[in-house]
Design a protein around this motif. Structure first.
Motif, PDB file in Angstrom:
ATOM      1  N   LEU A 195       2.118   1.371  -3.433  1.00  0.00           N
ATOM      2  CA  LEU A 195       1.063   2.163  -4.438  1.00  0.00           C
ATOM      3  C   LEU A 195       0.832   3.726  -4.201  1.00  0.00           C
ATOM      4  O   LEU A 195       0.720   4.332  -4.972  1.00  0.00           O
ATOM      5  CB  LEU A 195      -0.241   1.346  -4.171  1.00  0.00           C
ATOM      6  CG  LEU A 195      -1.415   1.798  -5.014  1.00  0.00           C
ATOM      7  CD1 LEU A 195      -1.089   1.187  -6.613  1.00  0.00           C
ATOM      8  CD2 LEU A 195      -2.734   0.907  -4.501  1.00  0.00           C
ATOM      9  N   THR A 196       1.128   4.169  -2.960  1.00  0.00           N
ATOM     10  CA  THR A 196       0.945   5.657  -2.628  1.00  0.00           C
ATOM     11  C   THR A 196       2.095   6.336  -3.438  1.00  0.00           C
ATOM     12  O   THR A 196       1.551   7.487  -4.144  1.00  0.00           O
ATOM     13  CB  THR A 196       1.112   5.941  -1.353  1.00  0.00           C
ATOM     14  OG1 THR A 196      -0.191   4.982  -0.458  1.00  0.00           O
ATOM     15  CG2 THR A 196       0.908   7.304  -0.845  1.00  0.00           C
ATOM     16  N   ASP A 197       3.286   5.605  -3.546  1.00  0.00           N
ATOM     17  CA  ASP A 197       4.339   6.306  -4.339  1.00  0.00           C
ATOM     18  C   ASP A 197       4.302   6.135  -5.611  1.00  0.00           C
ATOM     19  O   ASP A 197       5.363   6.586  -6.345  1.00  0.00           O
ATOM     20  CB  ASP A 197       5.537   5.719  -3.462  1.00  0.00           C
ATOM     21  CG  ASP A 197       5.612   6.138  -2.157  1.00  0.00           C
ATOM     22  OD1 ASP A 197       4.902   7.397  -1.599  1.00  0.00           O
ATOM     23  OD2 ASP A 197       6.389   5.627  -1.306  1.00  0.00           O
ATOM     24  N   THR A 198       3.432   5.312  -6.073  1.00  0.00           N
ATOM     25  CA  THR A 198       3.531   4.900  -7.738  1.00  0.00           C
ATOM     26  C   THR A 198       2.765   5.866  -8.451  1.00  0.00           C
ATOM     27  O   THR A 198       1.520   6.093  -8.164  1.00  0.00           O
ATOM     28  CB  THR A 198       2.896   3.610  -7.752  1.00  0.00           C
ATOM     29  OG1 THR A 198       3.733   2.509  -7.029  1.00  0.00           O
ATOM     30  CG2 THR A 198       3.044   3.109  -9.338  1.00  0.00           C
ATOM     31  N   PRO A 199       3.308   6.517  -9.363  1.00  0.00           N
ATOM     32  CA  PRO A 199       2.595   7.319 -10.516  1.00  0.00           C
ATOM     33  C   PRO A 199       1.560   6.744 -11.028  1.00  0.00           C
ATOM     34  O   PRO A 199       1.436   5.582 -11.241  1.00  0.00           O
ATOM     35  CB  PRO A 199       3.935   7.856 -11.407  1.00  0.00           C
ATOM     36  CG  PRO A 199       5.008   7.285 -10.911  1.00  0.00           C
ATOM     37  CD  PRO A 199       4.868   6.074  -9.889  1.00  0.00           C
ATOM     38  N   ALA A 200       0.412   7.363 -11.477  1.00  0.00           N
ATOM     39  CA  ALA A 200      -0.759   6.835 -11.931  1.00  0.00           C
ATOM     40  C   ALA A 200      -0.448   6.107 -13.332  1.00  0.00           C
ATOM     41  O   ALA A 200      -1.075   5.307 -13.773  1.00  0.00           O
ATOM     42  CB  ALA A 200      -1.669   7.914 -12.245  1.00  0.00           C
ATOM     43  N   ASP A 201       0.558   6.490 -13.892  1.00  0.00           N
ATOM     44  CA  ASP A 201       0.862   5.801 -15.226  1.00  0.00           C
ATOM     45  C   ASP A 201       1.980   4.660 -15.400  1.00  0.00           C
ATOM     46  O   ASP A 201       2.396   4.462 -16.399  1.00  0.00           O
ATOM     47  CB  ASP A 201       1.294   7.076 -16.251  1.00  0.00           C
ATOM     48  CG  ASP A 201       2.557   7.633 -15.886  1.00  0.00           C
ATOM     49  OD1 ASP A 201       2.736   7.602 -14.766  1.00  0.00           O
ATOM     50  OD2 ASP A 201       3.031   8.692 -16.800  1.00  0.00           O
ATOM     51  N   ARG A 242       1.647  -0.612 -11.838  1.00  0.00           N
ATOM     52  CA  ARG A 242       0.424  -0.192 -10.817  1.00  0.00           C
ATOM     53  C   ARG A 242      -0.618  -0.845 -11.052  1.00  0.00           C
ATOM     54  O   ARG A 242      -1.395  -1.465  -9.800  1.00  0.00           O
ATOM     55  CB  ARG A 242      -0.172   1.388 -11.178  1.00  0.00           C
ATOM     56  CG  ARG A 242      -0.853   2.032 -10.112  1.00  0.00           C
ATOM     57  CD  ARG A 242      -1.366   3.358 -10.332  1.00  0.00           C
ATOM     58  NE  ARG A 242      -2.396   3.668  -9.353  1.00  0.00           N
ATOM     59  CZ  ARG A 242      -2.012   4.311  -8.510  1.00  0.00           C
ATOM     60  NH1 ARG A 242      -0.741   4.786  -8.031  1.00  0.00           N
ATOM     61  NH2 ARG A 242      -2.975   4.754  -7.234  1.00  0.00           N
ATOM     62  N   ALA A 243      -1.029  -1.507 -12.280  1.00  0.00           N
ATOM     63  CA  ALA A 243      -2.471  -2.290 -12.481  1.00  0.00           C
ATOM     64  C   ALA A 243      -2.073  -3.707 -11.553  1.00  0.00           C
ATOM     65  O   ALA A 243      -2.645  -4.240 -10.729  1.00  0.00           O
ATOM     66  CB  ALA A 243      -2.786  -2.416 -13.544  1.00  0.00           C
ATOM     67  N   GLU A 261      -2.077  -3.358  -7.551  1.00  0.00           N
ATOM     68  CA  GLU A 261      -3.260  -3.027  -7.202  1.00  0.00           C
ATOM     69  C   GLU A 261      -4.053  -4.409  -7.179  1.00  0.00           C
ATOM     70  O   GLU A 261      -4.630  -4.670  -6.373  1.00  0.00           O
ATOM     71  CB  GLU A 261      -4.124  -2.249  -8.161  1.00  0.00           C
ATOM     72  CG  GLU A 261      -3.575  -0.678  -8.081  1.00  0.00           C
ATOM     73  CD  GLU A 261      -4.452   0.134  -8.811  1.00  0.00           C
ATOM     74  OE1 GLU A 261      -4.973  -0.464  -9.928  1.00  0.00           O
ATOM     75  OE2 GLU A 261      -4.575   1.314  -8.810  1.00  0.00           O
ATOM     76  N   GLN A 279       1.033  -1.334  -0.035  1.00  0.00           N
ATOM     77  CA  GLN A 279       0.001   0.009  -0.058  1.00  0.00           C
ATOM     78  C   GLN A 279       0.941   1.311   0.077  1.00  0.00           C
ATOM     79  O   GLN A 279       0.543   2.521  -0.729  1.00  0.00           O
ATOM     80  CB  GLN A 279      -0.981   0.030   1.310  1.00  0.00           C
ATOM     81  CG  GLN A 279      -1.917   0.974   1.341  1.00  0.00           C
ATOM     82  CD  GLN A 279      -2.984   0.955  -0.230  1.00  0.00           C
ATOM     83  OE1 GLN A 279      -3.538  -0.019  -0.269  1.00  0.00           O
ATOM     84  NE2 GLN A 279      -2.951   2.204  -0.837  1.00  0.00           N
TER      85      GLN A 279
END
Length: 266
Positions: free
Chosen positions: A245-251, A255-256, A259, A242
């Motif tokens: 994930l918080t530090d992971t850029p949206a792109d 990331r997928a 998650e 988690q």
């Protein structure tokens, strides 16, 4: 004629497990995508290391080629999907059709009298490979072991040994490189290979050391959570993933996958 009938029956028998495997429920998806995402993340990290001066052009090129090789290998892996109905029937018939087709092609084009490659030839090829690797090892060992040239040599030697399937030799070479200068890439490679061998206890210290050097490295942070998840420590894995994930850029390409891993935790 009886010989060909017997060979056909043997071929069908050998292919029956394939038919069974094709009709089994598909394996869980995600490993291929996860591996590809991690390797893409490594490529991005290499680019960043070059930009900030931690890697020169030669080091960057060598490391990039190795990660790209692993990325291609991961992309070539396929994952099973469940099959039902008409598709299952077709797959069930496939082993028999393959056996018949193979037998027909062999009768038309085969050369039954041709001998297989003798063991001596295969042993000679293996010996030549071993000789080349021994020569490379000797040359790297002869370098000043406090230099980046020696460090790069051990890294490349470890990469080559891993490509040959010799995990112990690869790890030993990477450890020699780490004694000169440890970074997240070496620590991650050693930890990843130890995990592939099912040796989490040996992987964990390298993850800890790598994170001490580069606390934000996404691969090491993911592997730290993976050890917890596979060790039954779901709460610890969730906390680490988690935070990642918080530090992971949206792109970010991983990331997928991250998650999904989080959602799969109990």
């Amino acid at each position: 004629m009886m010989l060909w009938i017997l060979l056909a029956l043997l071929a069908l028998t050998a292919l029956l497990p394939l038919g069974y495997a094709l009709l089994k429920p598909g394996a869980a998806r995600g490993r291929r995508e996860a591996d590809m995402a991690l390797y893409r993340a490594q490529l991005a990290e290499l680019d960043r290391d070059r930009e900030v001066g931690r890697l020169n052009e030669a080091e960057h090129r060598a490391a990039t080629l190795e990660v790209q090789r692993r990325l291609i290998a991961a992309a070539d892996r396929t994952e099973a999907a469940p099959t039902t109905g008409r598709g299952a029937v077709m797959l069930l018939a496939l082993p028999g059709l393959l056996a018949v087709a193979g037998l027909g092609l062999y009768l038309l084009r085969g050369t039954p009298g041709m001998p297989s490659a003798p063991y001596t030839l295969r042993a000679e090829a293996q010996a030549r490979d071993d000789q080349i690797m021994a020569l490379m090892r000797a040359r790297v060992a002869a370098l000043d072991q406090g230099t980046e040239q020696a460090r790069r040599g051990w890294i490349l030697l470890g990469n080559a040994e891993r490509g040959r399937g010799r995990a112990d030799a690869a790890i030993e070479a990477w450890e020699r490189a780490a004694t000169i200068r440890l970074d997240a890439n070496i620590a991650g490679d050693i930890a990843e290979l130890e995990l592939e061998r099912g040796n989490a206890a040996a992987a964990e210290p390298w993850i800890t050391r790598g994170l001490a050097a580069e606390a934000a490295d996404p691969r090491l942070r993911f592997l730290a959570g993976l050890i917890d998840a596979e060790g039954g420590r779901a709460a610890e894995a969730r906390a680490k993933w988690q935070a990642l994930l918080t530090d992971t850029p949206a792109d970010a390409p991983w990331r997928a996958m991250l998650e999904r891993r989080l959602s799969d935790l109990p």
